[in-house]
Each structure stands twice: as structure tokens, then as C-alpha cells.
Design an enzyme around this catalytic site. Structure first.
Site, PDB file in Angstrom:
ATOM      1  N   SER A 196       1.137  -1.146  -0.029  1.00 10.41           N
ATOM      2  CA  SER A 196       0.033   0.398   0.303  1.00 10.41           C
ATOM      3  C   SER A 196       1.292   1.416   0.375  1.00 10.41           C
ATOM      4  O   SER A 196       1.274   1.350   0.731  1.00 10.41           O
ATOM      5  CB  SER A 196      -0.790   0.358   1.275  1.00 10.41           C
ATOM      6  OG  SER A 196      -1.967   1.161   1.398  1.00 10.41           O
ATOM      7  N   GLY A 197       0.562   2.172  -1.298  1.00 13.96           N
ATOM      8  CA  GLY A 197       1.432   3.261  -0.800  1.00 13.96           C
ATOM      9  C   GLY A 197       2.946   3.261  -1.870  1.00 13.96           C
ATOM     10  O   GLY A 197       2.983   4.269  -1.617  1.00 13.96           O
TER      11      GLY A 197
ATOM     12  N   THR B 133      -1.601   2.286  -8.165  1.00  9.59           N
ATOM     13  CA  THR B 133      -2.909   3.088  -8.860  1.00  9.59           C
ATOM     14  C   THR B 133      -2.908   3.994 -10.099  1.00  9.59           C
ATOM     15  O   THR B 133      -3.538   4.076 -10.988  1.00  9.59           O
ATOM     16  CB  THR B 133      -4.068   3.729  -7.543  1.00  9.59           C
ATOM     17  OG1 THR B 133      -4.929   3.194  -6.364  1.00  9.59           O
ATOM     18  CG2 THR B 133      -5.448   4.636  -8.168  1.00  9.59           C
TER      19      THR B 133
ATOM     20  N   ASN C 162      -0.849   6.107   2.990  1.00  7.99           N
ATOM     21  CA  ASN C 162      -1.368   6.354   1.208  1.00  7.99           C
ATOM     22  C   ASN C 162      -2.145   7.261   1.816  1.00  7.99           C
ATOM     23  O   ASN C 162      -2.844   6.860   2.544  1.00  7.99           O
ATOM     24  CB  ASN C 162      -1.437   5.444   0.082  1.00  7.99           C
ATOM     25  CG  ASN C 162      -1.319   5.763  -0.714  1.00  7.99           C
ATOM     26  OD1 ASN C 162      -0.870   6.555  -1.208  1.00  7.99           O
ATOM     27  ND2 ASN C 162      -2.010   4.790  -1.634  1.00  7.99           N
TER      28      ASN C 162
ATOM     29  N   SER D 172      -5.208   5.460  -1.188  1.00 10.90           N
ATOM     30  CA  SER D 172      -5.224   4.267  -0.469  1.00 10.90           C
ATOM     31  C   SER D 172      -6.221   3.426  -1.549  1.00 10.90           C
ATOM     32  O   SER D 172      -7.594   4.027  -0.752  1.00 10.90           O
ATOM     33  CB  SER D 172      -4.840   3.423   0.955  1.00 10.90           C
ATOM     34  OG  SER D 172      -4.693   2.452   0.580  1.00 10.90           O
ATOM     35  N   SER D 173      -6.685   2.887  -2.332  1.00  5.63           N
ATOM     36  CA  SER D 173      -7.435   2.239  -2.472  1.00  5.63           C
ATOM     37  C   SER D 173      -7.504   1.248  -1.610  1.00  5.63           C
ATOM     38  O   SER D 173      -7.075  -0.115  -0.895  1.00  5.63           O
ATOM     39  CB  SER D 173      -6.870   1.076  -3.955  1.00  5.63           C
ATOM     40  OG  SER D 173      -7.057   2.052  -4.726  1.00  5.63           O
TER      41      SER D 173
ATOM     42  N   GLY E  13      -2.089  -3.819  -2.237  1.00  2.00           N
ATOM     43  CA  GLY E  13      -1.125  -4.395  -1.295  1.00  2.00           C
ATOM     44  C   GLY E  13      -1.229  -4.747  -0.290  1.00  2.00           C
ATOM     45  O   GLY E  13      -1.828  -4.551   0.609  1.00  2.00           O
TER      46      GLY E  13
ATOM     47  N   GLU F 193      -0.863  -5.203   3.383  1.00  2.00           N
ATOM     48  CA  GLU F 193      -0.425  -4.397   4.206  1.00  2.00           C
ATOM     49  C   GLU F 193      -0.170  -5.526   5.995  1.00  2.00           C
ATOM     50  O   GLU F 193      -0.915  -6.188   6.342  1.00  2.00           O
ATOM     51  CB  GLU F 193      -2.049  -4.235   4.341  1.00  2.00           C
ATOM     52  CG  GLU F 193      -2.288  -3.301   3.558  1.00  2.00           C
ATOM     53  CD  GLU F 193      -3.772  -2.358   3.638  1.00  2.00           C
ATOM     54  OE1 GLU F 193      -4.486  -2.072   2.994  1.00  2.00           O
ATOM     55  OE2 GLU F 193      -5.158  -2.606   4.684  1.00  2.00           O
TER      56      GLU F 193
END
Length: 1137
Positions: free
Chosen positions: A107-108, A112, A157, A160-161, A387, A389
Site C-alpha cells: 500500500s502506497g 493506482t 498512502n 489508498s484503494s 497491496g 498490509e
């Protein structure tokens, strides 16, 4: 600006990690750092693209860059995400191969943004036209809508999605986009009601309050102040670099482009506002008259405004928040909700409302962007999914997110690493297999249908009885304890019993990305994801245009009592579908890496990047690509690039490309062990050989440039050229000298720094060892002093107690002897004092001798003594703790304190058994003899009538009194009492049934140990006395009536007038006492009980049949007896409900 014509031209570091020399993790990270420092954020590993998140905008995505990479070979230009997108698009368009682009990373890491770049490149290079441009615009504009409703700021992030997105873009035979289909996976809907510290709710809430006009907010009954809403976190409401107001306008514009109608947009905003209002509803407890608690809404203003937005009656929703209805088959049970349950119902409704709204948005977007043509389409899939985590507090959401990443890693292993290895086999090259970690064992731990964690979680959620997160963890500890990737503090594996980094309510899984600690709290509730049926039905009653579509299960006409599938089951099925979809397509990989955790540019954290490189398997990928041969290239481009190095192949080679390459390598005298010829490619073993060819090519290109300049400029520039050439040689010589000198100085400086750090580390290590040794010596001295003091005090207490005991004996003896023995008493006291003094002196002397001797052996025996002392202290603490945590004295209470230490297992179990036996004995000792007799009679009644007589259940809770007339106290029955010589066991009023008309006459029924007596109720005169041995049997029906027949033995003295047909309200007690009295008498047979709806009764000389039927009697709900003929009495019993 110089245009690069190859990956190998003017490289910063190494553009393809396969060519890295030497290859190690340090050189790998250093190469990434070098390229990152020079704004080269993309690097290849063969056909895999590594993307570093720069955390800032770079001028490498311009239209000129798009044109530069368009229709170019993958290795022709420097590494770029456009190269991979172009390769995938051309393979789809020209070779008719379906493609998928898998974007993975933490993540980050920029997944995306990478998916947006891929989609924007494909949109830029495909065909033009009004319809095509409309489709491209709709595909691109679907991103802002989904990001607003599905993305949020996290600690890692800012965008973040919080859901997984897979988009299939469909193309026609020309390569023009026709439409697309979006699949979403597991929106993190728990974020709607609660966000971790430093994070925000979904963007749309903040965008709506910041960017909507005052008129819009007024219609939605909202205010701009974030602090007015409980569901919005305030500590991270404002994010640097995010303009929520501008983003709201962008989202509104994107929804119009995608095809949302204005009323649909308004409906969506109303539901978003309803979620905010829902979070402000608070509850208070209120006690009912029966003592139970229920909840009431504190302030109904927010509820009223929410109901107005959704078109729901306020009373309907208010009741749904206060009561819960459970349906089972044909029954409905309504229970009140306490405050905690009401808050749970509120949050569950908010999460379901937002989650279903998001799913509706995806479905609505798919309706707009789907391809209209029915012909077969080419498909390019772009996967942008959450992603890996690892947070401080990882729950159910992180567990299934990481499970999805495990599956993606498995796809990468299967479709990339194995493909790399198999290429050598296809080309006929011999090489040695390279082992790599296959994470299939971790996927099996999670998704196995029988023993997988998800399967056990579903089984725990669906089983009856008490289900908690702790019972789920117990099941994991039982089944997964021996798994090498599963760790738990409570498992039988002693390796983790003392691991204090592993709490008792957690378990840990060793993922391919590292170990992750999961807290089981909330796993069961989040997996169940239950929404009370009352709330679903209340939502279905709304007049809002969208609500009925979101809650179809609320339709009363379509009530489904089946339990809905769990969240884990749905996600596992979705991931399985996604994996099968990906395996049918040609994969292209983008591995995203974040350089630091601060979301800052120009910062490169080596440890963080190294961790990501390890769990993404990048080093394994490089090693497989270099397994024997570091570089491979098809014969045609290889010959085209290096043909100028050989006179026989320059400028044109007329034969097959492979023969040309063989001639070229022979002419360059490259050792044969440095390369091999495959079926379609040449494989080069060492990067040095490739660099040698590149150097020769560079020199040759310089020579060619010189030749061109010679022809172009001629004799006029020759002298100038020679001068320049000479200057160039001098400058090169000086530069080489300067470069080598600088390199030597850097190496020398680095060596000095390393030496100084090493010496410092060694000195600090020695200092720590010395300090530790000193503390150990001090600790030994302290423990010894405390131990000796304890022993001395214990001995002193013992001697004092012994002296007190002896003194007490002396005092008692003195009082018993009296005055006569007082002189002897004084002598004995004196003697006792002397003995006491001698004992004390002897004890101290013994202690001194022992301490002197003990010092010699302290170091040898201290460990055992300390161990014994520790065990003694643990046992003392265990028994004191057991004393304070004892369960109740009820024998049915199965609670028992948890065992604190494993070695106490046997003692713990035995103590529990002993306590239970003692508790049962104490409970039995409370019973009096009268109470025992009552319970024995109740047990006897159960054996006789249970499941045989309909009247029995109503008699269970009625105590057996026996003497209902109080015949010994009532003067009215004094004459009757004197007529009965024995003790009366039962006295009651019964009805004696007359054969002639079926009517009853009141009689007093007395039961003694030897006989049954019937007497007149008014006068007390004895009408009949039947000895118990004359009773043959007792007949009763199976109905709920009180009729019974006393059937006498034929030929007995009492049988002259026939049997007795009686009716009583205490039938069960009368028959039970009759049966017990007959069973306890030693001189008579046991009384037989006949239970039947039809039996014969002897009235003098005639036998009459008594028949029991069910029906509605004429005189209300009582039992009636009616004569049908001379041989039949019919008893009508009311039908029971």
C-alpha cells in the site's frame, strides 16, 4: 536532445537487472538507489517492470513520450511503464492474445497511479473517432468516481484503494476500445463507522461537505463542519495536496461523462448524507417493567432528517433500532435490543448501506461502459488491487487482503518464474534448476476446504451454540498448531509459549512478505456481516428510488430464512474467479516499490526497499533469468545490432540470421563457453561479454561517425579533426587518472569509516559484557542474602510457635490441677523457658554453622535452591489466584479458571474434579428428608406418566402436598380422623362417577399405608374402605382429564359392589402415592397402572366400557361424562391447543 535507441545506450546504473554485475542484494538495492537519485524510477528484470514511487510529478508522461515509445521494441528504449503497456497492446492487437497487466506491491507503492498510466497510454495510442473517443473518455472517467467512493487516506498512502478493482477493456479486431467491465473486490466497509488514528473515512464524505454548494447541502440537511458527524475522523480531515472541493467538482463531472442521470447523482448524494446522519444517532438505556433493558434514541432530530432523505416512516425505523425479530419455520420471536446491540445495528446498517451503494455504482458504470457489439472481443485486463498490509493492529480486513496478495504472488510464481526456467528447455539449453520459495503452502493454510483458516472461520460462524472469537482461535490452535507458517501463543507448540511479542488473543502467519500478527477480535462478526431482518424490511419500505434496489431481501413476499454466505466465502470465491480469469491471459507484471514510509520525495530507505524486493521475489527472478546465461536475444535483432563488428556481416548478411551470428562471434574470437546457440535465440553467459560487445560496437560507431565526417568535410577539416582527436586522448587520459584517484580516495575513506565503526562496536560489546558480569555478581549476593534471611525468619517463627504451643499446654494443665499444682506449674514454666532458650541458642548456632558451610557450596547449589524457591512461589501464587477465581457452588456451573502454566496441567485437572465432587456433596447435604421424599415422588410420577398422559406436563411445577384437607387440624373432620387408625398419606376431595347418569358425587378420598377410604364430604361418614392388597390395578386415560378407575381383585371382600370410577384435580399425585405405597409394602404385589383411552369397569355384576374422546363439551372447557347406553360411558375431553 539525444534520442536513445537501445536500453544499453547511456545507461544510469543498469537498466535491466539481469545485466547487473556482480549480482547481490546490496548491488541490486544500490542500482535502484542510483537510478532513483537520477529520476530513473523504472527498471527491468527481463520483461518485468520495477516501478519506484517518486512521490512527486516527473516530466516523463508527456504526449512526446507516448509517441517516443509507440510501436517500439520493448528493449529498444530506456525502461518505462509505457514500454510494457505498448508491448501488451501490440501483442493483443497484432497477435490476437488476450493480455492482463498485474500491478502488485505494498500500500502506497503507486499501484493506482500505475494503472492510470497504463490506461491513459492505451487510450492515447489506439484508434480515433467520435465513438472511440467517447468510450475512451468513459473508461478513464470511471476512475475518479470509484476513487472518491472507494479510496481513503491511510497512514501509508493519501489515496489508498480500500477495494480491489479489475477492469477488462474490450477491443475490436483493429485494436480500438469497445467498452469495459469492472469487477470490485471487498470494499473495506468497516472504515465507514471507524477509522484508525491518523486515517480518514472515504474521500466522498469530505468532498461532499467541502465542495457541494450551500443549496445542495441544505437539500441534503448537512453542514460543512466535519466535527458535526461522528463517522468522520477529525485528526486527519485535511490532507496536504488534496483539494476536496476541486475533487468533488471533478467527480460530478466524471459521473456525467460516464452516463449518470442528474436524479441518479442526487440519489447517490442523498444516500451518502444518510450515512453521515446515521452515525449521529445515539441511544440511551431504559428499563422495562419486567426488569430487562432496552434502548431508546436520545435525540430524534437526526433520525427524522435521515427518514426524510430516504422516504421512510420514522416510527418504522425507530422500532427496527429497538427490536429484533427472529423467524424460525412458522414462528416469530421479537426481542428488545440493549444499547450495545442498538449501536451494532446502527453501524451494520451504515456499512451495508454504503457497501451496497458502492456495488450499485460499479454496476451502473458497467452498464454505461460495456461493449455493445455481440462479436468476440480482444481483452486487456488491468488489475489494481490493495497491496500487502502490515499494521500495528491487523484484523479481518488485512487478513483477506494479504490472502489475495498471496494468490497474486502464486500467479507470479506459476506464470513468470516457471516460464523463465522453461524457456531454457524450449531453446535446448542445458542448465541447473534453481530452487525458489513457492507460497502454495501458505495459500493452502488459508483456503483449504477442510482445514483452511477461512473454512474453519465459516464453520465456526455457522455452528450452533456460543460462538466467539476465542472459540475460533481455539479451533485454529487445535488444527493448525503444527503448521510451519502458523504461530499462536495458545497452541501446543512450546516454541511460542514464552513469545511475549505474540499476545494470547492473536495468531501470526508467516506470509511471503513477512510475519503478520492478526488480532482475532471481530473476525466472527466481520465474517458473519449480519444485518437484522427488521432493518432490511424497514429499508425496503422506503419511497426512495434507490433504496428498494439495494435491499431486495427486505421484501416480505420473498423472505428467505437461509443464512446468507459469509464475507470470507464470498471473497474466496471472487478471488478464485479472478485467478482463473488471469490464467487465461498473457501476463505482464509491474512490481511497485515505495522508497520510504514518509511519503516524501528524494528519500530512499534501503531496509524498506530491500524488504519489498525480498518478498516480491525480485532476486529469485533475476537469478532464474541469469541461470547459466544472463542475456538472451533473438538472432535477427542481435545480428542487426552487432553486424558492423565483422567485415563478413557488414553492411548486409544474405544468409540465415543464426549463421550470421555464428560468423560474427567466431570473428570476434569470443570464447565458446561464454555463449550458447538456442533454437531461436543466442544466450550469453556473462554480462561482461555483452559489455564487451557494446564497447566494440561503441568504438565501431565512433569509427563510422569519423568516416562520415571525413567524407562530409573532406580535406578542409582533416587537420582540425586530428587536433581534436589528440585533445580527446589527452583529456581522456587525465580524466581516467582523475577518476581512479577519486575512486581510490573514496575507498580509503570508506575503509577508515568501517574500521572506526568496527572498533567502536567491539568496545561497546566488551563494555556490555563487563557490565552484565558485574550485575550478575551483585544479583547473586542479593539473592543469597534474601535467602538466608528468609530461612532464619522461618526457623524463628517455627520456634516461637512451638514455644506458644508448649505454653498453652502448660496453662491448661495448670487450670486443671488448680491450686494444688501451682508450685509444680512454676517449676514447669521455668523448665520450659530453659528449654526454649536452649532451643533458640541451638538454632542460632546451627544456623551459623550451616551458613559457614553453605558459603562454600552456594555457587554449586544456588541454581537448584532458586529454582525450588521459584517453583514454591509459583505454586503459592497459583493457589492464591485459584482462591480468588473460584466458580460458583452450583453443580451445573462448568466454569473453571484457566491453567496458567503447562506443568500444572495434571494438578489443575485433579483440583477441578475434587472441587466438583465436594460441591455436589455440599449441594446434596442441603436436602431434608421431606424434600427428598417429594423429589422421589416427582421422579416416580415422571417414570409412570411422562410422554404417556397429557395431564402430566401441567403437574410438574405443582408441589405434592398430600393432605389438602388438613384433616388432623380441621374440627369438621374430627370424627373421620378418629375412624382412621393409621397415618393419612393423602386427603383430597374427589368425584365418584355414577354409572346411571355419568354425574359425579363429592367424596373424601383418604390414602393410608394399608387402605383407601371414601367418605361423605358433608357428614364425614365412611362409605367404603378398600385394603390396598385388594386393589388389582388403576386405569387412566392418555388425555388431560382427571378420571381414574380403581379396579378391585375378583373374589376379594371389597369387590362385591364393583370397581370405583373417580375424578380428581390431583390425579398424578394420587396415582403416584398409590403406586409408591403398594411398592413399599412387603406383603403385597406392585400396583399395575393401565394407561389407555378405553377400559372396562366392573359395576356390581355388569362391565361398563369407559371411552375417552376429544371434542368441545357443552358446558365450557371442563371434562364431561355422559352415558351412551348400558354398556358405555363416554368422557369428552377438551381439545388441547
Amino acid at each position: 536532445m539525444e534520442v536513445k535507441t537501445s536500453l544499453l545506450d547511456n545507461m544510469i546504473g543498469v537498466g535491466d537487472m539481469v545485466l547487473l554485475e556482480p549480482l547481490s542484494e546490496e548491488s541490486f538495492i544500490e542500482n535502484l538507489r542510483n537510478r532513483f537519485d537520477h529520476n530513473e524510477i523504472y527498471t527491468y528484470i527481463g520483461s518485468v517492470v520495477i516501478s519506484m514511487n517518486p512521490y512527486r510529478s516527473l516530466p516523463i508522461y508527456t504526449p512526446d513520450k507516448v509517441e517516443e515509445y509507440r510501436n517500439r521494441n520493448f528493449y529498444e528504449l530506456s525502461p518505462h511503464i509505457y514500454a510494457l503497456a505498448d508491448e501488451a497492446y501490440r501483442s493483443l492487437r497484432d497477435q490476437d492474445k488476450d493480455q492482463c497487466i498485474l500491478i502488485t506491491g505494498e500500500s502506497g507503492a503507486g499501484k493506482t497511479e500505475a494503472s492510470k498510466l497504463v490506461m491513459s497510454y492505451v487510450a492515447a495510442v489506439c484508434g480515433k473517432g467520435q465513438e472511440v473517443n467517447k468510450v475512451k473518455e468513459q473508461l478513464l472517467q470511471s476512475n475518479p468516481v470509484l476513487e472518491a467512493f472507494g479510496n481513503a487516506k491511510t497512514v501509508r498512502n493519501d489515496n489508498s484503494s480500500r477495494f480491489g478493482k479489475y477492469m477488462d477493456i474490450e477491443f475490436d479486431f483493429k485494436g480500438d476500445p469497445l467498452g469495459g467491465v469492472i469487477s470490485n473486490y471487498l470494499l473495506e466497509k468497516s472504515r465507514v463507522v471507524k477509522q484508525p488514528r491518523g486515517e480518514r473515512n472515504f474521500h466522498v464524505f469530505y468532498q461532499l461537505l467541502s465542495g457541494a454548494s450551500d443549496d445542495t447541502l441544505k437539500k441534503l440537511k448537512l453542514e460543512r463542519d466535519f466535527s458535526k458527524y461522528n463517522y468522520l475522523s477529525l485528526d486527519s480531515a485535511a490532507v496536504n495536496g488534496l483539494d476536496d472541493a476541486a475533487n468533488f467538482r471533478t467527480v460530478r463531472n466524471a459521473m456525467q461523462i460516464v452516463g449518470f442521470m442528474e436524479d441518479e447523482v442526487q440519489s447517490v448524494l442523498e444516500l451518502v448524507a444518510a450515512v453521515l446522519k446515521l452515525g449521529n444517532i445515539e441511544f440511551k438505556p431504559e428499563s422495562r417493567c419486567n426488569g430487562s433493558d432496552e434502548s431508546r434514541i436520545k435525540d430524534k432530530n437526526d433520525l427524522k432528517e435521515m427518514c426524510e432523505l430516504l422516504g421512510i416512516e420514522q416510527t418504522v425505523l425507530e422500532r427496527a433500532f429497538s427490536y429484533r425479530t427472529v423467524e424460525a419455520k412458522m414462528e416469530k420471536v421479537s426481542t428488545t435490543l440493549n444499547v450495545a446491540q442498538a449501536y451494532y445495528a446502527r453501524d451494520a446498517l451504515a456499512k451495508n448501506l454504503y457497501s451496497r451503494l458502492f456495488s450499485w455504482l460499479v454496476t451502473r458504470i458497467n452498464e454505461s461502459i460495456k461493449a455493445q457489439a455481440k462479436t468476440r472481443h480482444k481483452v486487456m485486463g488491468v488489475l489494481d488491487i490493495y497491496g500487502f498490509e502490515i499494521f500495528e493492529d491487523n484484523s479481518f480486513e488485512q487478513f483477506i487482503i494479504n490472502y489475495c496478495n498471496e494468490k497474486l504472488q502464486q500467479i507470479f510464481i506459476e506464470l513468470t518464474l516457471r516460464e523463465e526456467q522453461e524457456e531454457y528447455v524450449r531453446e535446448g539449453i542445458e542448465w541447473t534448476n534453481i530452487e525458489y520459495f513457492n507460497n502454495a503452502i501458505i495459500c493452502d493454510l488459508i483456503e483449504n476446504h477442510q482445514n483452511g483458516i477461512l473454512a474453519m472461520l465459516d464453520e465456526e460462524c455457522l455452528r450452533p451454540g456460543t460462538v466467539t472469537d476465542e472459540t475460533f482461535l481455539d479451533k485454529l490452535n487445535t488444527i493448525c498448531a503444527e503448521h510451519q507458517h502458523f504461530e499462536s501463543r495458545l497452541s501446543k507448540n512450546s516454541k511460542f509459549l514464552t513469545d511475549h511479542s505474540l499476545p494470547h488473543n492473536c495468531f501470526r502467519i508467516q506470509h511471503y512478505a513477512g510475519k503478520v500478527l492478526y488480532r482475532v477480535e471481530g473476525f466472527v462478526d466481520k465474517n458473519n456481516d449480519l444485518l437484522y431482518r427488521d432493518l432490511s424490511q424497514a429499508m425496503y419500505k422506503a419511497t426512495h428510488s434507490l433504496i428498494k434496489q439495494l435491499f431486495p431481501e427486505g421484501n416480505p413476499a420473498k423472505v428467505n430464512l437461509k443464512r446468507p454466505p459469509t464475507a470470507g466465502f464470498q471473497f474466496k470465491a471472487s478471488v478464485g474467479t479472478l485467478m482463473r480469469n488471469l490464467q487465461t491471459k498473457n501476463p505482464n507484471y509491474i512490481r511497485c516499490i515505495k522508497p520510504n514510509d514518509k511519503k516524501a520525495s528524494h528519500i530512499f530507505t534501503e531496509s524498506l526497499v530491500g524488504h519489498q524486493a525480498r518478498y516480491l521475489g525480485l532476486m529469485e527472478n533475476v537469478r532464474v533469468r541469469r541461470a547459466g546465461y544472463a542475456f538472451r536475444q533473438a538472432y535477427e535483432p542481435c545480428l542487426e545490432r552487432y553486424k558492423m563488428l565483422c567485415k563478413r556481416t557488414w553492411p548486409h548478411w544474405r544468409g540465415p540470421a543464426r549463421e550470421g551470428v555464428e560468423v560474427l562471434m567466431a570473428d570476434l574470437q569470443v570464447p565458446t563457453e561464454e555463449f550458447s546457440y538456442g533454437r531461436s535465440k543466442i544466450f550469453i553467459r556473462n554480462p561482461r561479454t555483452l559489455f564487451f560487445l557494446e564497447e566494440r560496437r561503441r568504438q565501431c560507431l565512433q569509427d563510422l561517425a569519423t568516416l562520415i565526417q571525413k567524407i562530409y568535410r573532406g580535406w578542409k577539416c582533416r587537420s582540425q579533426f586530428l587536433l581534436l582527436k589528440k585533445s580527446q586522448i589527452v583529456v581522456a587520459a587525465w580524466y581516467r587518472r582523475y577518476a581512479q584517484k577519486k575512486k581510490y580516495q573514496q575507498i580509503k575513506s570508506a575503509t577508515t569509516v568501517v574500521q572506526s565503526y568496527t572498533r567502536g562496536w567491539q568496545a561497546r560489546k566488551l563494555l556490555r559484557e563487563l557490565k552484565y558480569q558485574k550485575r550478575c555478581e551483585e544479583a547473586v549476593t542479593t539473592i543469597s542474602a534474601f535467602w538466608h534471611g528468609t530461612q532464619a525468619r522461618m526457623e524463628l517463627r517455627r520456634l516461637k510457635q512451638e514455644a506458644r504451643n508448649k505454653h498453652a499446654v502448660t496453662v491448661i494443665w495448670a487450670y486443671w490441677q488448680g491450686t494444688k499444682a501451682r508450685r509444680e506449674l512454676r517449676r514447669l514454666k521455668e523448665e520450659a523457658r530453659r528449654k526454649h532458650a536452649v532451643a533458640v541458642i541451638w538454632a542460632y548456632w546451627q544456623g551459623l554453622k550451616v551458613r559457614r558451610e553453605y558459603r562454600k557450596f552456594f555457587r554449586a547449589n544456588a541454581g537448584k535452591k532458586i529454582y525450588d524457591f521459584t517453583i514454591q512461589r509459583i505454586m503459592q501464587k497459583y493457589f492464591l489466584g485459584l482462591k480468588s477465581t473460584m466458580p460458583s457452588m452450583s453443580p451445573i456451573d462448568k466454569n473453571w479458571p484457566a491453567r496458567p502454566y503447562l506443568f500444572l496441567d495434571g494438578v489443575h485437572t485433579e483440583l477441578r474434579r475434587i472441587f466438583h465432587l465436594w460441591r455436589c456433596k455440599k449441594y446434596r447435604s442441603q436436602f431434608t428428608e421431606e424434600k427428598k421424599a417429594v423429589y422421589e415422588e416427582k421422579l416416580e410420577a415422571s417414570k409412570i406418566f411422562k410422554d404417556k398422559k397429557a395431564l402430566y406436563p401441567s403437574s410438574v411445577n405443582q408441589p405434592f402436598k398430600g393432605d389438602y384437607l388438613e384433616i388432623t387440624k380441621n374440627p369438621k373432620y374430627q370424627k373421620l380422623n378418629s375412624a382412621v387408625d393409621e397415618k393419612v398419606l393423602l386427603a383430597d376431595v374427589v368425584n365418584k362417577i355414577n354409572r346411571a347418569n355419568g354425574k359425579g358425587t363429592a367424596r373424601i378420598f383418604l390414602l393410608t399405608k394399608k387402605s383407601v377410604v371414601l367418605a361423605d364430604q358433608k357428614t364425614g361418614q365412611v362409605k367404603a374402605s378398600v385394603p390396598l392388597p385388594d386393589l388389582a390395578s388403576v386405569s387412566v386415560s392418555t388425555q388431560s382429564d382427571g378420571f381414574f378407575a380403581l379396579r378391585l381383585k375378583e373374589g376379594s371382600a371389597s369387590a362385591t359392589k364393583g370397581d370405583f370410577l373417580l375424578s380428581s384435580e390431583h390425579l398424578i399425585e394420587i396415582i403416584t402415592k398409590l403406586h409408591r405405597t403398594g411398592a413399599t409394602a412387603a406383603d403385597q404385589e406392585q400396583l399395575n397402572i393401565d394407561i389407555s383411552d378405553e377400559f372396562l369397569v366392573q359395576f356390581k355384576q355388569d362391565k361398563v366400557c369407559v371411552k375417552f374422546i376429544q371434542g368441545a363439551p357443552k358446558n365450557g372447557n371442563s371434562v364431561s361424562c355422559k352415558r351412551k347406553n348400558n354398556r358405555l360411558l363416554e368422557v369428552s375431553v377438551p381439545t388441547t391447543a
